[in-house]
Design a protein around this motif. Structure first.
Motif, PDB file in Angstrom:
ATOM      1  N   GLN A   1       0.707  -1.190   0.177  1.00 26.19           N
ATOM      2  CA  GLN A   1       0.016  -0.120  -0.106  1.00 26.19           C
ATOM      3  C   GLN A   1       0.986   1.327  -0.054  1.00 26.19           C
ATOM      4  OE1 GLN A   1      -2.889  -0.101   3.047  1.00 26.19           O
ATOM      5  NE2 GLN A   1      -3.970   2.109   2.399  1.00 26.19           N
ATOM      6  N   ASN A   2       2.009   1.307   0.587  1.00 21.90           N
ATOM      7  CA  ASN A   2       2.808   2.494   0.761  1.00 21.90           C
ATOM      8  C   ASN A   2       4.084   2.419  -0.176  1.00 21.90           C
ATOM      9  OD1 ASN A   2       1.134   3.457   2.913  1.00 21.90           O
ATOM     10  ND2 ASN A   2       2.106   2.013   4.397  1.00 21.90           N
ATOM     11  N   ALA A   3       3.853   1.408  -1.053  1.00 21.30           N
ATOM     12  CA  ALA A   3       5.061   1.568  -2.062  1.00 21.30           C
ATOM     13  C   ALA A   3       5.045   2.674  -2.925  1.00 21.30           C
ATOM     14  CB  ALA A   3       5.061   0.263  -2.834  1.00 21.30           C
ATOM     15  N   MET A   4       6.413   2.991  -3.320  1.00 25.34           N
ATOM     16  CA  MET A   4       6.673   4.316  -4.253  1.00 25.34           C
ATOM     17  C   MET A   4       6.862   3.891  -5.626  1.00 25.34           C
ATOM     18  SD  MET A   4       6.046   6.760  -2.049  1.00 25.34           S
ATOM     19  CE  MET A   4       6.787   8.243  -2.997  1.00 25.34           C
ATOM     20  N   ARG A   5       7.236   2.522  -5.826  1.00 25.27           N
ATOM     21  CA  ARG A   5       7.624   2.084  -7.035  1.00 25.27           C
ATOM     22  C   ARG A   5       6.842   1.139  -7.508  1.00 25.27           C
ATOM     23  NH1 ARG A   5      13.912   2.074  -8.111  1.00 25.27           N
ATOM     24  NH2 ARG A   5      12.931   1.548 -10.402  1.00 25.27           N
ATOM     25  N   TYR A   6       6.313   0.858  -8.818  1.00 27.57           N
ATOM     26  CA  TYR A   6       5.631  -0.154  -9.497  1.00 27.57           C
ATOM     27  C   TYR A   6       6.629  -1.456  -9.581  1.00 27.57           C
ATOM     28  CZ  TYR A   6       1.251   1.947  -9.929  1.00 27.57           C
ATOM     29  OH  TYR A   6       0.068   3.042  -9.536  1.00 27.57           O
ATOM     30  N   GLU A   7       6.192  -2.598  -9.715  1.00 25.29           N
ATOM     31  CA  GLU A   7       7.073  -3.637  -9.912  1.00 25.29           C
ATOM     32  C   GLU A   7       6.325  -4.558 -10.879  1.00 25.29           C
ATOM     33  OE1 GLU A   7       5.878  -7.116  -6.764  1.00 25.29           O
ATOM     34  OE2 GLU A   7       7.803  -5.835  -6.296  1.00 25.29           O
ATOM     35  N   PRO A   8       7.063  -5.183 -12.033  1.00 29.12           N
ATOM     36  CA  PRO A   8       6.285  -5.894 -13.081  1.00 29.12           C
ATOM     37  C   PRO A   8       5.707  -7.137 -12.545  1.00 29.12           C
ATOM     38  CG  PRO A   8       8.659  -6.371 -13.100  1.00 29.12           C
ATOM     39  CD  PRO A   8       8.435  -4.991 -12.030  1.00 29.12           C
ATOM     40  N   LEU A   9       4.354  -7.327 -13.097  1.00 30.50           N
ATOM     41  CA  LEU A   9       3.961  -8.921 -12.657  1.00 30.50           C
ATOM     42  C   LEU A   9       4.660 -10.043 -13.093  1.00 30.50           C
ATOM     43  CD1 LEU A   9       0.225  -7.775 -13.556  1.00 30.50           C
ATOM     44  CD2 LEU A   9       1.032  -8.023 -11.233  1.00 30.50           C
ATOM     45  N   PRO A  10       4.608 -11.261 -12.705  1.00 27.09           N
ATOM     46  CA  PRO A  10       5.562 -12.412 -13.088  1.00 27.09           C
ATOM     47  C   PRO A  10       5.377 -12.646 -14.370  1.00 27.09           C
ATOM     48  CG  PRO A  10       4.163 -12.797 -10.975  1.00 27.09           C
ATOM     49  CD  PRO A  10       3.503 -11.468 -11.522  1.00 27.09           C
ATOM     50  N   HIS A  11       4.382 -12.352 -15.222  1.00 28.27           N
ATOM     51  CA  HIS A  11       4.146 -12.697 -16.570  1.00 28.27           C
ATOM     52  C   HIS A  11       4.481 -11.589 -17.456  1.00 28.27           C
ATOM     53  CE1 HIS A  11       0.418 -10.423 -16.530  1.00 28.27           C
ATOM     54  NE2 HIS A  11       0.093 -11.093 -15.271  1.00 28.27           N
ATOM     55  N   ALA A  12       4.887 -10.293 -16.787  1.00 28.95           N
ATOM     56  CA  ALA A  12       4.802  -9.117 -17.807  1.00 28.95           C
ATOM     57  C   ALA A  12       6.291  -9.043 -18.731  1.00 28.95           C
ATOM     58  CB  ALA A  12       5.329  -7.896 -16.953  1.00 28.95           C
ATOM     59  N   TYR A  13       7.495  -9.581 -18.259  1.00 22.51           N
ATOM     60  CA  TYR A  13       8.295  -9.599 -19.213  1.00 22.51           C
ATOM     61  C   TYR A  13       8.076 -10.440 -20.691  1.00 22.51           C
ATOM     62  CZ  TYR A  13      12.970  -9.917 -21.435  1.00 22.51           C
ATOM     63  OH  TYR A  13      14.014 -10.153 -22.271  1.00 22.51           O
ATOM     64  N   ASP A  14       7.669 -11.605 -20.419  1.00 17.91           N
ATOM     65  CA  ASP A  14       7.275 -12.314 -21.616  1.00 17.91           C
ATOM     66  C   ASP A  14       6.249 -11.892 -22.430  1.00 17.91           C
ATOM     67  OD1 ASP A  14       9.365 -14.172 -20.797  1.00 17.91           O
ATOM     68  OD2 ASP A  14       8.117 -15.503 -19.869  1.00 17.91           O
ATOM     69  N   GLU A  15       5.091 -11.259 -21.961  1.00 14.52           N
ATOM     70  CA  GLU A  15       3.990 -10.749 -22.622  1.00 14.52           C
ATOM     71  C   GLU A  15       4.437  -9.500 -23.355  1.00 14.52           C
ATOM     72  OE1 GLU A  15       0.534 -10.483 -20.107  1.00 14.52           O
ATOM     73  OE2 GLU A  15       0.468 -12.433 -19.928  1.00 14.52           O
ATOM     74  N   ILE A  16       5.277  -8.558 -22.615  1.00 11.66           N
ATOM     75  CA  ILE A  16       5.536  -7.393 -23.442  1.00 11.66           C
ATOM     76  C   ILE A  16       6.596  -7.524 -24.414  1.00 11.66           C
ATOM     77  CG2 ILE A  16       7.057  -5.272 -23.040  1.00 11.66           C
ATOM     78  CD1 ILE A  16       5.880  -5.212 -20.137  1.00 11.66           C
ATOM     79  N   MET A  17       7.583  -8.603 -24.419  1.00  9.29           N
ATOM     80  CA  MET A  17       8.292  -9.083 -25.466  1.00  9.29           C
ATOM     81  C   MET A  17       7.679  -9.644 -26.605  1.00  9.29           C
ATOM     82  SD  MET A  17      11.323  -7.741 -24.641  1.00  9.29           S
ATOM     83  CE  MET A  17      10.681  -6.615 -23.592  1.00  9.29           C
ATOM     84  N   GLU A  18       6.703 -10.336 -26.182  1.00  7.23           N
ATOM     85  CA  GLU A  18       5.744 -11.059 -27.331  1.00  7.23           C
ATOM     86  C   GLU A  18       5.076  -9.977 -28.164  1.00  7.23           C
ATOM     87  OE1 GLU A  18       2.118 -14.170 -27.861  1.00  7.23           O
ATOM     88  OE2 GLU A  18       3.180 -13.820 -26.007  1.00  7.23           O
ATOM     89  N   GLN A  19       4.662  -8.956 -27.411  1.00  2.00           N
ATOM     90  CA  GLN A  19       3.865  -7.837 -28.201  1.00  2.00           C
ATOM     91  C   GLN A  19       4.783  -7.009 -29.140  1.00  2.00           C
ATOM     92  OE1 GLN A  19       0.638  -6.705 -27.830  1.00  2.00           O
ATOM     93  NE2 GLN A  19       0.334  -8.673 -26.956  1.00  2.00           N
ATOM     94  N   LEU A  20       6.203  -6.845 -28.693  1.00  6.42           N
ATOM     95  CA  LEU A  20       6.907  -6.202 -29.381  1.00  6.42           C
ATOM     96  C   LEU A  20       7.755  -6.766 -30.629  1.00  6.42           C
ATOM     97  CD1 LEU A  20       8.552  -3.877 -26.528  1.00  6.42           C
ATOM     98  CD2 LEU A  20       6.693  -3.307 -28.178  1.00  6.42           C
TER      99      LEU A  20
END
Length: 464
Positions: A206-225
């Motif tokens: 709740q008090n975090a200042m930075r976002y972190e990627p979801l576990p599946h984020a890297y693979d899905e983003i690379m697939e999109q690109l």
């Protein structure tokens, strides 16, 4: 003199990737020839009258690198490359000068967009070190002004867009959206940065200042690109048992080069005097070169004392800034030679740390807590293990001592990397001043010739 271009195995795929699609990105490690590959790819369009092309780049790269590459290769030497730099009047004259390729630094991009207005002439745009655009957001007032200004013409006026970088996400995957928008207007990663963030990132608490990627984020983003991005990694083409070497040449200002010639003339006078008495040794020959090598780096000692010096130029400092940016935040060891080098580097890079006698310095480097470690080769000799902290070494200054040169490389060298379980190449970057003794020092390392022989050859040939 131009050279015949014989592509290395990874360059034809880069050329084809750029030619076969209108808007692409190429993520290629430093020193893999992105510039010549890109010029080769767009040269066909320029021949068909699709130009002129515009290259956006950091200042030093815009001023020197692209024009130098065009002159270097026979198949590109017909290209006219004009930098749009200097004050407003000088930039205006450059813009009116006929050319095939224009280069401009990112900071002058707002001026260019405003000056051209609806008459924007550049249908081909190359963004060199495209991470400069990572802060772009759609709503006004967000991100850098240069990215906002480029966005005005990005999809209305620009038909071919090429984004080049060696480190696309130096601070994490969130860096990708702004750069990619200039390729597809958000079609792959989300129409807005908020949509991108909501789909693939979360706040860990709740008090975090930075976002972190979801576990599946890297693979899905690379697939999109994957259809618009080509990634070229040095380790896929090079034997990791040998370092990957990159030379960054800088051009000294005319006034500085005039002073350098005078210092070199005085060096030759001293060398002739030694030669007449037949007392030329490696030590005294090298000593005669000190002032020349100092000025090559940017400053000269006054009255022979390292406590006082006069600054002549910052060309190597600016070149190092480009190396830092292209390295995308990867830790660097920077080898310096003179007290003046160290002081100027510390001023230019306040976050840098000096390799000293405190064991905590080495510990913090190896823990990844130091972004730039300034080291004199004498202080980085036998026994130091620096390979855990990084794999990139930059030689800001040069010296004739081969053993010290080789020893500082060995601190992070390929053998140590492999012994420590790191499957990564070692990058060596040499920043050299064109037309100076820097090049002769490099010659000594490659040919293992004696210092005095190289200097006597230089004197006999009358080389400036």
């Amino acid at each position: 003199m131009s050279t015949e271009f014989v592509p290395r195995p990874y360059q034809p795929p880069i050329i084809a990737h750029i030619q076969n699609q209108r808007r692409v990105a190429c993520w290629a490690d430093m020193g893999l020839g992105k510039t010549v590959a890109t010029l080769t790819a767009i040269e066909f369009d320029l021949a068909l009258g699709a130009g002129p092309a515009l290259v956006l780049a950091p200042l030093r790269v815009a001023r020197e690198v692209w024009a130098t590459e065009a002159r270097k290769w026979k198949h590109l030497r017909h290209l006219r490359v004009v930098p749009i730099l200097g004050d407003a009047a000088t930039r205006g004259r450059a813009l009116r000068t006929p050319a095939d390729v224009y280069t401009i630094n990112y900071d002058n991009l707002p001026w260019l967009v405003e000056t051209c207005g609806d008459a924007w002439p550049f249908r081909i745009v190359v963004a060199d070190e495209a991470t400069r655009l990572k802060s772009f957001r759609l709503h006004k007032g967000s991100g850098s002004k240069r990215a906002q200004m480029l966005a005005r013409v990005a999809h209305r006026r620009i038909e071919r867009f090429v984004a080049l970088t060696g480190t696309p996400c130096p601070n994490g995957l969130l860096d990708l959206w702004g750069q990619t928008w200039f390729i597809d207007a958000g079609a792959r990663l989300g129409r807005t940065f908020t949509a991108f963030k909501d789909r693939w990132f979360r706040l860990p608490h709740q008090n975090a200042m930075r976002y972190e990627p979801l576990p599946h984020a890297y693979d899905e983003i690379m697939e999109q690109l994957q259809d618009v991005v080509m990634s070229v990694r040095a380790r896929d083409y090079f034997d990791l048992a040998a370092p990957i070497v990159n030379h960054v040449e800088v051009e000294l200002p005319v006034r500085v080069m005039k002073l350098y010639r005078e210092l070199e003339r005085q060096m030759f006078i001293g060398l002739e005097a030694l030669a007449r008495t037949e007392t030329v040794t490696a030590v005294n020959a090298a000593a005669l070169t000190a002032k020349c090598l100092q000025l090559s780096n940017g400053a000269v000692y006054v009255d022979g004392t390292p406590r006082r010096w006069e600054t002549g130029h910052d060309e190597k400092i600016e070149a190092l800034r480009s190396v830092v940016e292209e390295s995308g935040g990867a830790p660097l060891i920077v080898a310096y030679q003179f007290v003046s080098d160290l002081a100027r580097l510390q001023k230019a890079f306040p976050y840098a740390r000096v390799l000293d006698a405190n064991p905590r310095t080495i510990t913090e480097w190896n823990e990844g807590r130091i972004a730039m470690l300034l080291a004199h080769p004498k202080s980085a000799g036998h026994g130091l293990n620096l390979q855990h902290g990084g794999n990139r070494l930059v030689f800001f200054g040069h010296d004739w001592n081969l053993e010290e040169h080789d020893q500082i490389i060995e601190r992070i060298g390929p053998v140590r990397q492999m012994q420590s379980g790191y499957n990564r190449p070692v990058y060596l970057t040499y920043i050299v001043a064109r037309g100076t003794l820097d090049l002769d020092v490099m010659l000594r390392r490659t040919e293992k010739r004696a210092v005095q022989d190289i200097l006597l050859d230089r004197m006999r040939k009358g080389r400036p």
